[in-house]
Design a protein around this motif. Structure first.
Motif, PDB file in Angstrom:
ATOM      1  N   PRO A 220       2.647 -14.574 -35.712  1.00 52.96           N
ATOM      2  CA  PRO A 220       3.634 -13.519 -35.429  1.00 52.96           C
ATOM      3  C   PRO A 220       4.440 -13.112 -36.655  1.00 52.96           C
ATOM      4  CG  PRO A 220       4.392 -15.622 -34.568  1.00 52.96           C
ATOM      5  CD  PRO A 220       2.987 -15.841 -35.032  1.00 52.96           C
ATOM      6  N   HIS A 221       4.559 -13.992 -37.648  1.00 51.47           N
ATOM      7  CA  HIS A 221       5.342 -13.647 -38.835  1.00 51.47           C
ATOM      8  C   HIS A 221       4.745 -12.443 -39.550  1.00 51.47           C
ATOM      9  CE1 HIS A 221       6.249 -17.924 -38.099  1.00 51.47           C
ATOM     10  NE2 HIS A 221       7.446 -17.652 -38.600  1.00 51.47           N
ATOM     11  N   GLU A 222       3.430 -12.472 -39.801  1.00 48.59           N
ATOM     12  CA  GLU A 222       2.800 -11.367 -40.507  1.00 48.59           C
ATOM     13  C   GLU A 222       2.733 -10.107 -39.642  1.00 48.59           C
ATOM     14  OE1 GLU A 222       2.240 -11.235 -43.601  1.00 48.59           O
ATOM     15  OE2 GLU A 222       2.668 -13.350 -43.984  1.00 48.59           O
ATOM     16  N   GLU A 223       2.593 -10.294 -38.330  1.00 47.21           N
ATOM     17  CA  GLU A 223       2.583  -9.130 -37.445  1.00 47.21           C
ATOM     18  C   GLU A 223       3.936  -8.419 -37.470  1.00 47.21           C
ATOM     19  OE1 GLU A 223       1.728  -7.932 -32.765  1.00 47.21           O
ATOM     20  OE2 GLU A 223       1.628 -10.029 -33.400  1.00 47.21           O
ATOM     21  N   VAL A 224       5.014  -9.181 -37.412  1.00 46.39           N
ATOM     22  CA  VAL A 224       6.351  -8.581 -37.429  1.00 46.39           C
ATOM     23  C   VAL A 224       6.631  -7.943 -38.784  1.00 46.39           C
ATOM     24  CG1 VAL A 224       8.822  -9.101 -37.340  1.00 46.39           C
ATOM     25  CG2 VAL A 224       7.270 -10.072 -35.633  1.00 46.39           C
ATOM     26  N   ARG A 225       6.191  -8.589 -39.846  1.00 44.82           N
ATOM     27  CA  ARG A 225       6.360  -7.983 -41.171  1.00 44.82           C
ATOM     28  C   ARG A 225       5.649  -6.634 -41.244  1.00 44.82           C
ATOM     29  NH1 ARG A 225       3.882 -10.209 -46.889  1.00 44.82           N
ATOM     30  NH2 ARG A 225       4.755  -8.568 -48.212  1.00 44.82           N
ATOM     31  N   ALA A 226       4.447  -6.550 -40.702  1.00 47.77           N
ATOM     32  CA  ALA A 226       3.698  -5.285 -40.702  1.00 47.77           C
ATOM     33  C   ALA A 226       4.411  -4.233 -39.863  1.00 47.77           C
ATOM     34  CB  ALA A 226       2.281  -5.517 -40.186  1.00 47.77           C
ATOM     35  N   LEU A 227       4.964  -4.628 -38.732  1.00 46.42           N
ATOM     36  CA  LEU A 227       5.691  -3.679 -37.885  1.00 46.42           C
ATOM     37  C   LEU A 227       6.936  -3.163 -38.600  1.00 46.42           C
ATOM     38  CD1 LEU A 227       5.404  -5.502 -34.440  1.00 46.42           C
ATOM     39  CD2 LEU A 227       4.388  -3.292 -35.028  1.00 46.42           C
ATOM     40  N   ALA A 228       7.623  -4.029 -39.334  1.00 47.62           N
ATOM     41  CA  ALA A 228       8.801  -3.598 -40.088  1.00 47.62           C
ATOM     42  C   ALA A 228       8.428  -2.587 -41.154  1.00 47.62           C
ATOM     43  CB  ALA A 228       9.491  -4.809 -40.711  1.00 47.62           C
TER      44      ALA A 228
END
Length: 420
Positions: A220-228
């Motif tokens: 989820p860390h990389e997914e949230v970074r991509a969404l940001a």
């Protein structure tokens, strides 16, 4: 099963098991190479027999005019012209700056590993995951200081190579999560470099790739970074989508996000509301962002959050006021940044100073805008940020219609600085 016992993901457990990167000897090797200290005077062996040779080979390969089996513009190389050096001969100043920033790649065998990636590899191991992580950190540090223009093509080519390399290699099923997380991290960094290089149309495919790999790895860390980053990418042209991406990041990070990550996501939502001309939404989210920021940093903060500082909080506030049609309040925010530079984030400081000139123009204060533009002109010239350069060009375009002496002085200086 063990990850389930601990209440964390497989990817997180894999990172704990494999430990942090061993970087200290790499730094010593890099510094010794740059300072040309003879190997006989060191207590360790240098990885290069001829300092700088592999870095030059690396740059030639990743910035050459060859197109490795693709016509995709996202992996097209940088083409730079040499310019006369004051001391004689020819020196490409921008490439030299870039290679200095990327010299760390030659410090710990990264270039050797990349060279081997040209050949068929039967298996892939943790050293390759560390390779991807080392590349991301080096790109992040260089970008914060220098801007992304000259880094972008190199990063895109490395992503293409490592992705193809991973796709054709064999590895265990459990190891796959760590591999996908590492490539997602790299894809996120490439996307940001494309944004700062003013190549926004190339950023979205990398963000889609990051989200896909993050989902595969349950990271989820990389997914949230991509969404940001996707929220940042879309906020001007598609502010509603920008808002949805930031809100999705908040939902996906609920329960584990640190205060700094929540600050960033609240800043993204606030800026999106500003572009939607929703003053109430903007004020509400900015208040929440400040509240989160006041909690301070945390040891679990993700590395890419280093830019979330007081400067960034003030900068987003200024950009939002510009979007809301309040240039005077925007100028106040940008002046606060201009008067108090943030150590380690030189590129962002210069960017917000250029936006100060833009805000002053919108206030009708052409004299101040010209003086601000003239003051920051040498810094922009030394920077490699297409995004920053685009905004300075807009300031020049507006001042070009003015007849005042300060405006003419800035326009003439701009043309002299950037004439080809």
């Amino acid at each position: 099963m063990v990850a389930g016992w601990l209440g964390i993901t497989q990817a997180q457990l894999s990172r704990v098991e494999n430990g942090p990167q061993l970087v200290h000897l790499d730094r010593l090797s890099h510094w010794a190479t740059l300072l040309r200290i003879p190997e006989a005077q060191l207590w360790f062996s240098l990885p290069l027999s001829r300092p700088g040779m592999q870095t030059r080979q690396f740059a030639a390969e990743f910035t050459s005019d060859e197109r490795p089996g693709t016509t995709d513009p996202a992996v097209m190389p940088t083409t730079l012209e040499a310019t006369p050096d004051e001391g004689g001969g020819t020196t490409d100043r921008r490439r030299f700056t870039t290679l200095a920033a990327l010299a760390g790649l030659a410090g710990n065998g990264l270039l050797d590993t990349l060279t081997k990636a040209d050949r068929e590899i039967d298996s892939i191991g943790m050293e390759h995951i560390r390779l991807a992580g080392s590349l991301v950190e080096r790109f992040r540090q260089a970008d914060a200081a220098l801007g992304a223009d000259e880094l972008c093509d190199v990063a895109m080519r490395i992503h293409t190579r490592l992705s193809a390399w991973a796709a054709s290699s064999h590895y265990g099923r459990g190891f796959g999560d760590a591999l996908q997380s590492g490539l997602a991290d790299l894809a996120n960094q490439v996307a940001w470099l494309a944004v700062d290089a003013n190549r926004r149309q190339h950023a979205r495919p990398y963000l889609n790739d990051a989200i896909t790999r993050a989902r595969i790895a349950d990271d989820p860390h990389e997914e949230v970074r991509a969404l940001a980053c996707l929220s940042l990418l879309t906020r001007e042209d598609h502010p509603a989508e920008s808002l949805h991406c930031a809100e999705a990041g908040l939902r996906a990070s609920r329960g584990w996000a640190t205060a700094r990550l929540r600050t960033l996501l609240r800043l993204r939502t606030a800026h999106a509301y500003a572009h939607l001309n929703d003053i109430g939404g903007f004020n509400r989210e900015m208040t929440k962002a400040r509240h989160e920021f006041d909690h301070g940093p945390h040891e679990d903060d993700l590395p890419f959050l280093q830019f979330v500082t007081t400067q960034e909080l003030t900068g987003i506030q200024g950009l939002s006021h510009l979007a809301l049609g309040k240039p005077a309040r925007a100028a106040e925010s940008f002046r606060a940044i201009s008067s108090r530079p943030s150590a380690g984030h030189r590129r962002n400081h210069i960017y917000y100073t250029v936006r100060l000139a833009e805000a002053e123009l919108r206030c009708g204060d052409t004299h101040s805008a010209a003086h601000t533009g003239l003051r920051t002109l040498p810094e922009v010239k030394a920077l490699n940020s297409g995004r920053t350069m685009r905004h300075l060009a807009q300031v020049k375009s507006h001042l070009g219609r003015e007849r005042s002496a300060p405006a003419r002085e800035f326009v003439d200086a701009y043309r002299t600085a950037f004439q080809r």
